[in-house]
Design a protein around this motif. Structure first.
Motif, short mmCIF file in Angstrom:
data_model
loop_
_atom_site.label_atom_id
_atom_site.label_comp_id
_atom_site.label_asym_id
_atom_site.label_seq_id
_atom_site.Cartn_x
_atom_site.Cartn_y
_atom_site.Cartn_z
N ILE A 46 0.84 -1.21 0.00
CA ILE A 46 0.00 0.00 0.00
C ILE A 46 0.87 1.25 0.00
N GLU A 47 1.90 1.27 0.85
CA GLU A 47 2.77 2.45 0.94
C GLU A 47 3.54 2.68 -0.36
N LEU A 48 4.10 1.61 -0.93
CA LEU A 48 4.85 1.75 -2.17
C LEU A 48 3.95 2.18 -3.31
N ALA A 49 2.79 1.56 -3.41
CA ALA A 49 1.86 1.91 -4.48
C ALA A 49 1.48 3.40 -4.40
N LYS A 50 1.23 3.87 -3.21
CA LYS A 50 0.87 5.28 -3.04
C LYS A 50 2.02 6.20 -3.46
N LYS A 51 3.24 5.89 -3.03
CA LYS A 51 4.40 6.71 -3.40
C LYS A 51 4.63 6.70 -4.90
N GLN B 270 -2.52 -0.52 -5.49
CA GLN B 270 -1.96 -1.65 -4.74
C GLN B 270 -2.28 -2.95 -5.46
N LYS B 271 -3.46 -3.02 -6.08
CA LYS B 271 -3.83 -4.23 -6.81
C LYS B 271 -2.85 -4.50 -7.94
N ALA B 272 -2.51 -3.46 -8.72
CA ALA B 272 -1.56 -3.63 -9.82
C ALA B 272 -0.20 -4.05 -9.28
N LEU B 273 0.26 -3.40 -8.21
CA LEU B 273 1.55 -3.74 -7.62
C LEU B 273 1.57 -5.20 -7.18
N GLY B 274 0.53 -5.63 -6.51
CA GLY B 274 0.45 -7.02 -6.07
C GLY B 274 0.50 -7.99 -7.24
N GLU B 275 -0.18 -7.65 -8.33
CA GLU B 275 -0.18 -8.51 -9.51
C GLU B 275 1.19 -8.51 -10.20
N PHE B 276 1.88 -7.37 -10.21
CA PHE B 276 3.24 -7.33 -10.77
C PHE B 276 4.15 -8.24 -9.94
N GLU B 277 4.07 -8.12 -8.62
CA GLU B 277 4.94 -8.90 -7.74
C GLU B 277 4.70 -10.40 -7.87
N LEU B 278 3.46 -10.80 -8.08
CA LEU B 278 3.14 -12.22 -8.20
C LEU B 278 3.29 -12.76 -9.62
N GLY B 279 3.59 -11.88 -10.57
CA GLY B 279 3.72 -12.30 -11.96
C GLY B 279 2.39 -12.57 -12.63
N LYS B 280 1.31 -12.08 -12.05
CA LYS B 280 -0.01 -12.27 -12.64
C LYS B 280 -0.28 -11.28 -13.77
N ARG B 281 0.50 -10.22 -13.79
CA ARG B 281 0.35 -9.19 -14.81
C ARG B 281 1.74 -8.67 -15.17
N PRO B 282 2.04 -8.55 -16.46
CA PRO B 282 3.35 -7.99 -16.82
C PRO B 282 3.41 -6.51 -16.47
N ILE B 283 4.55 -6.07 -15.99
CA ILE B 283 4.69 -4.67 -15.62
C ILE B 283 4.71 -3.80 -16.87
N ARG C 36 5.37 2.31 -18.00
CA ARG C 36 5.05 3.47 -17.15
C ARG C 36 5.15 3.12 -15.67
N ALA C 37 4.58 1.98 -15.27
CA ALA C 37 4.66 1.55 -13.88
C ALA C 37 6.11 1.27 -13.49
N ASN C 38 6.87 0.67 -14.40
CA ASN C 38 8.28 0.38 -14.18
C ASN C 38 9.03 1.69 -13.87
N GLU C 39 8.77 2.71 -14.66
CA GLU C 39 9.42 4.01 -14.47
C GLU C 39 9.04 4.62 -13.12
N LYS C 40 7.78 4.55 -12.76
CA LYS C 40 7.31 5.11 -11.49
C LYS C 40 7.94 4.39 -10.30
N LEU C 41 8.00 3.06 -10.37
CA LEU C 41 8.60 2.30 -9.27
C LEU C 41 10.09 2.57 -9.18
N ARG C 42 10.77 2.60 -10.31
CA ARG C 42 12.21 2.90 -10.30
C ARG C 42 12.50 4.26 -9.68
#
Length: 93
Positions: free
Chosen positions: A22-27, A32-45, A48-54
């Motif tokens: 939740i904290e990382l997704a907000k920052k 949070q749903k997308a982040l959880g799916e990226f982490e579990l490999g349920k959805r390819p990153i 744009r999300a890659n850039e934001k997380l980096r």
């Protein structure tokens, strides 16, 4: 373009800086749903999300690394605190 982060790398970096999903997704400005799916490999990153997380990870002095090999395959990938001086034998991804 930067190498796309894997779920394992995102999870490891998040753990290193001690943030919940939740904290990382907000920052990062993603759900949070997308982040959880990226982490579990349920959805390819997405790029744009890659850039934001980096961006968030770089602000926290996190560096993504791999073995410095000639192959285009990433070997020995991981995360670490960004060193004050670069180390040879390791490439950033």
């Amino acid at each position: 373009m930067a190498t796309l982060l894997t779920g394992d790398l995102i999870r490891a970096a998040r753990a290193l800086i001690g943030l919940s999903q939740i904290e990382l997704a907000k920052k990062a400005g993603i759900t949070q749903k997308a982040l959880g799916e990226f982490e579990l490999g349920k959805r390819p990153i997405t790029a744009r999300a890659n850039e934001k997380l980096r961006r968030v990870f770089e602000e926290q002095q996190i560096q993504f690394i791999a073995a410095n090999v000639e192959s285009s395959n990433l070997e020995g990938t991981g995360v670490r605190w960004k060193p004050r001086q670069p180390n040879s034998g390791i490439k950033t991804i």
